[in-house]
Design a protein around this motif. Structure first.
Motif, PDB file in Angstrom:
ATOM      1  N   GLY A 190       0.813  -1.214   0.000  1.00 17.02           N
ATOM      2  CA  GLY A 190       0.000   0.000   0.000  1.00 17.02           C
ATOM      3  C   GLY A 190       0.840   1.255   0.000  1.00 17.02           C
ATOM      4  O   GLY A 190       0.599   2.194  -0.773  1.00 17.02           O
ATOM      5  N   ARG A 191       1.861   1.260   0.848  1.00 12.77           N
ATOM      6  CA  ARG A 191       2.737   2.430   0.952  1.00 12.77           C
ATOM      7  C   ARG A 191       3.522   2.628  -0.349  1.00 12.77           C
ATOM      8  O   ARG A 191       3.690   3.742  -0.829  1.00 12.77           O
ATOM      9  CB  ARG A 191       3.702   2.256   2.120  1.00 12.77           C
ATOM     10  N   GLY A 222       2.578   1.621  -3.322  1.00 12.82           N
ATOM     11  CA  GLY A 222       1.622   2.059  -4.341  1.00 12.82           C
ATOM     12  C   GLY A 222       1.374   3.554  -4.268  1.00 12.82           C
ATOM     13  O   GLY A 222       1.314   4.243  -5.303  1.00 12.82           O
ATOM     14  N   GLU A 223       1.222   4.075  -3.056  1.00 12.06           N
ATOM     15  CA  GLU A 223       1.034   5.517  -2.880  1.00 12.06           C
ATOM     16  C   GLU A 223       2.253   6.283  -3.367  1.00 12.06           C
ATOM     17  O   GLU A 223       2.141   7.334  -4.002  1.00 12.06           O
ATOM     18  CB  GLU A 223       0.787   5.829  -1.396  1.00 12.06           C
TER      19      GLU A 223
END
Length: 242
Positions: free
Chosen positions: A103-104, A106-107
């Motif tokens: 997630g991190r 991807g951001e």
């Protein structure tokens, strides 16, 4: 006592001190190193600089660096080796190892793509301005830097030579605020690690682009210089999304 081999702080780590704040230094350091691993700037087997060198470059405490490396070690993406030839190495860049931080990461990539788009647009203006304001000495410097880049056909040194060329274009605009803005967006994009795509094909393309940009600046053709520079950034740093 560990007898560690330590790598010097190279261009891949330059600029990190501008993006790491003291309040959450361990997590920020970990995030930036992890992102460098994820995009291939720090491939498996890379020896990271020692704690002392990293702390000095990042302007943080050694305990913050140690805590960041411990987080990455627990994720399984770096390992500490003791004895002769020891140190902290990137141990895995496999998707499975990076999955807990997907997630991190991807951001990070989404924000980076927006920044790359903004940089390409901004570099158009920088090159156009340089074409109108450059001096003969600055033109000579640009020719020399373009030639120097053409002799640096290896990822790390090529990325550094490319940055030097484009910052020289920014300086040729004779406006320190433009230079400051160029440095700011570059720092935000690289997050301490220069990790633009690199291949021999892209390198050859960039060599030709640099030569064309210099000639447009020499001709004081602002429109051509700006357009060539923007297209250069888009084609060499923004591959089509898969």
């Amino acid at each position: 006592m560990m007898n560690e081999q330590t790598a010097p702080v190279g261009p891949e780590f330059s600029g990190l001190s501008d993006v790491v704040s003291l309040t959450s230094a361990p997590q920020q350091i970990a995030d930036h190193i992890l992102s460098g691993i994820a995009v291939g700037a720090l491939p498996e087997g890379t020896l990271l600089p020692g704690e002392r060198a990293l702390a000095a470059d990042l302007q943080v405490s050694r305990s913050s660096v140690r805590a960041a490396l411990l987080r990455l070690e627990r994720l399984g993406v770096v390992e500490r080796r003791r004895g002769r030839g020891g140190g902290t190495f990137v141990s895995s860049a496999e998707p499975t190892a990076l999955a807990p931080m997907a997630g991190r990461i991807g951001e990070f990539h989404a924000e980076r793509r927006n920044l790359l788009d903004a940089r390409a647009i901004f570099q158009n203006s920088l090159a156009a301005t340089a074409a109108l304001r450059r001096t003969e000495d600055e033109l000579t410097e640009l020719r020399e830097l373009a030639q120097r880049y053409s002799e640096r056909a290896e990822a790390g040194v090529a990325r550094t030579a490319d940055a030097q060329f484009h910052f020289a274009i920014a300086r040729a605009g004779h406006n320190p605020e433009l230079v400051r803005m160029a440095i700011d967006i570059d720092t935000r994009i690289n997050a301490g690690f220069r990790h633009d795509p690199f291949s021999h094909k892209l390198f050859d393309h960039a060599v030709a682009d640099h030569a064309a940009i210099v000639e447009a600046i020499a001709d004081q053709d602002a429109q051509a210089a700006g357009q060539l520079c923007e297209e250069h950034f888009r084609s060499t740093t923004m591959p089509p999304a898969s």
